[in-house]
Design a protein around this motif. Sequence first.
Motif, short mmCIF file in Angstrom:
data_model
loop_
_atom_site.label_atom_id
_atom_site.label_comp_id
_atom_site.label_asym_id
_atom_site.label_seq_id
_atom_site.Cartn_x
_atom_site.Cartn_y
_atom_site.Cartn_z
N LEU A 27 -1.77 -8.50 10.23
CA LEU A 27 -2.21 -7.17 10.67
C LEU A 27 -1.69 -6.08 9.75
O LEU A 27 -2.41 -5.13 9.40
CB LEU A 27 -1.73 -6.89 12.10
N LEU A 28 -0.43 -6.20 9.33
CA LEU A 28 0.14 -5.22 8.42
C LEU A 28 -0.58 -5.23 7.08
O LEU A 28 -0.82 -4.18 6.48
CB LEU A 28 1.64 -5.48 8.22
N ASP A 29 -0.92 -6.42 6.60
CA ASP A 29 -1.64 -6.52 5.32
C ASP A 29 -3.04 -5.92 5.42
O ASP A 29 -3.58 -5.44 4.42
CB ASP A 29 -1.73 -7.99 4.88
N LEU A 30 -3.62 -5.94 6.62
CA LEU A 30 -4.92 -5.32 6.83
C LEU A 30 -4.82 -3.81 7.02
O LEU A 30 -5.84 -3.12 7.03
CB LEU A 30 -5.61 -5.94 8.05
N GLU A 31 -3.60 -3.31 7.17
CA GLU A 31 -3.39 -1.88 7.37
C GLU A 31 -2.68 -1.26 6.16
O GLU A 31 -2.13 -0.17 6.25
CB GLU A 31 -2.52 -1.64 8.62
N THR A 32 -2.69 -1.93 5.02
CA THR A 32 -1.96 -1.45 3.86
C THR A 32 -2.49 -0.10 3.39
O THR A 32 -3.67 0.21 3.55
CB THR A 32 -2.05 -2.47 2.71
N THR A 33 -1.61 0.69 2.79
CA THR A 33 -1.99 2.02 2.31
C THR A 33 -2.18 2.06 0.80
O THR A 33 -2.39 3.13 0.23
CB THR A 33 -0.93 3.06 2.70
N TYR A 34 -2.11 0.91 0.14
CA TYR A 34 -2.39 0.88 -1.29
C TYR A 34 -3.84 1.32 -1.55
O TYR A 34 -4.71 1.14 -0.71
CB TYR A 34 -2.18 -0.52 -1.86
N ALA A 35 -4.08 1.86 -2.74
CA ALA A 35 -5.42 2.32 -3.10
C ALA A 35 -6.42 1.18 -2.97
O ALA A 35 -6.09 0.01 -3.18
CB ALA A 35 -5.41 2.87 -4.52
N TRP A 36 -7.67 1.54 -2.65
CA TRP A 36 -8.67 0.53 -2.31
C TRP A 36 -8.86 -0.52 -3.41
O TRP A 36 -8.93 -1.71 -3.13
CB TRP A 36 -10.01 1.21 -2.00
N GLY A 37 -8.91 -0.13 -4.64
CA GLY A 37 -9.15 -1.08 -5.71
C GLY A 37 -7.90 -1.54 -6.44
O GLY A 37 -8.00 -2.19 -7.49
N SER A 38 -6.72 -1.25 -5.87
CA SER A 38 -5.46 -1.55 -6.55
C SER A 38 -5.16 -3.05 -6.58
O SER A 38 -5.66 -3.82 -5.75
CB SER A 38 -4.31 -0.81 -5.87
N LYS A 39 -4.32 -3.46 -7.53
CA LYS A 39 -3.91 -4.85 -7.62
C LYS A 39 -3.17 -5.28 -6.37
O LYS A 39 -3.31 -6.42 -5.91
CB LYS A 39 -3.01 -5.05 -8.85
N GLN A 40 -2.36 -4.38 -5.81
CA GLN A 40 -1.58 -4.72 -4.61
C GLN A 40 -2.50 -5.03 -3.42
O GLN A 40 -2.27 -5.99 -2.67
CB GLN A 40 -0.63 -3.57 -4.25
N ARG A 41 -3.54 -4.20 -3.27
CA ARG A 41 -4.45 -4.44 -2.15
C ARG A 41 -5.26 -5.72 -2.37
O ARG A 41 -5.48 -6.51 -1.44
CB ARG A 41 -5.39 -3.25 -1.98
N LYS A 42 -5.69 -5.94 -3.60
CA LYS A 42 -6.42 -7.17 -3.91
C LYS A 42 -5.56 -8.40 -3.61
O LYS A 42 -6.05 -9.41 -3.10
CB LYS A 42 -6.83 -7.16 -5.39
N ALA A 43 -4.26 -8.31 -3.96
CA ALA A 43 -3.36 -9.44 -3.72
C ALA A 43 -3.21 -9.73 -2.24
O ALA A 43 -3.17 -10.89 -1.82
CB ALA A 43 -2.00 -9.15 -4.35
N LYS A 44 -3.14 -8.69 -1.42
CA LYS A 44 -3.01 -8.88 0.03
C LYS A 44 -4.28 -9.52 0.60
O LYS A 44 -4.21 -10.42 1.45
CB LYS A 44 -2.70 -7.56 0.72
#
Length: 356
Positions: free
Chosen positions: A113-130
């Motif tokens: 759930l936390l990974d689905l609520e991440t605040t990283y930018a939409w196209g960022s590497k961090q969000r892609k990794a999650k």
Amino acid sequence: MPQRPTVAEVESILRAPVRQNWEQFTKTLKTLPADVDPDLASQAALSLIHGQSSSLWTFGRNCQQLPAPVIRALLGRLEADSRPHAYFLREAVPQEASDDELRAAWKAALQGLLDLETTYAWGSKQRKAKFQALANAPSLLQAIQTAVVASEQVSLDMLAVLTVNASDASVDALIPHVERAVQSQGWELDRLEDLRKHARSTPVMDDLFARMEALLQGRRARSPALDLARHLGFGEQDAIWFRTYFLAGDTQATNSLVHHCNSNVDSRAPRWFSVWQTSQKDGLDKNPWSDTHFDNEKLHKDIQGLGACELIQLPDWVARTARRLGVAWNFNDSALMTNLRGKKRARLTEWLRSGT
């Protein structure tokens, strides 16, 4: 060392209103004793969820270490809940598992759930990794698929995980959402088109996004907002958008009456024209006491009877509104954001101020 609170003390904290001592309440949820009342504790944990995405983050952050009886009681409370996160948790956490397995699955689900609520930018590497990590976790992926199938309104993050996975089951879950967006050709189509940044390239996925892009391009090419570009002498434009803000009144004086006029035009959007006019006492009351709001569909609100207008009539409407309010717009302090540059931007500015 401070003495651990007794079960009775813990339950007293859980019964108290959450806002009474937020830090104590959340700390208690993180360290519940195994013999705490499961019904009381599950109710207290669910009180963190108020139907907003930020509350899901709070719930996921503070409820990962619940005792097994509390988890089972909480899942029972979610049985009749039709929100996406309820489907997700019920699917991801098997109630028949042993206590240790249950707690491990629960912790993984809440981290999901936390990974689905991440605040990283939409196209960022961090969000892609999650998203990739969620797609690689079979139990969490299946839980997301279940939530997406069962709910019409789901987060873009859940849908992104399905596009990352791109399996038959994920595509089957995604298709109904795409079909509804295709039929409406409204904002949902624009929203789903953003999934392309995360989607795995497969023949099915590529065809899906090509279809959405063709519909978006067709809608944008037909937008009545493009008539303004022709009216201003710009010829055929792929797109025109601008946001402008006019102000009237003395913003330096205490409790002065300040008037605002905002307009938004965007040929790329289904709501391609909208206007807001508000008046408020500056420094005294931030809630507007008069309000006019209309868009290309209808007049939504009109307390002072200012009426609506067509896009081509916007400068005259702005000038007429100033006369009705007995003010003069301060064009020198106005703001204009637009995709137009150079002479075209100057021509747009001239037009906006040309009202009679």
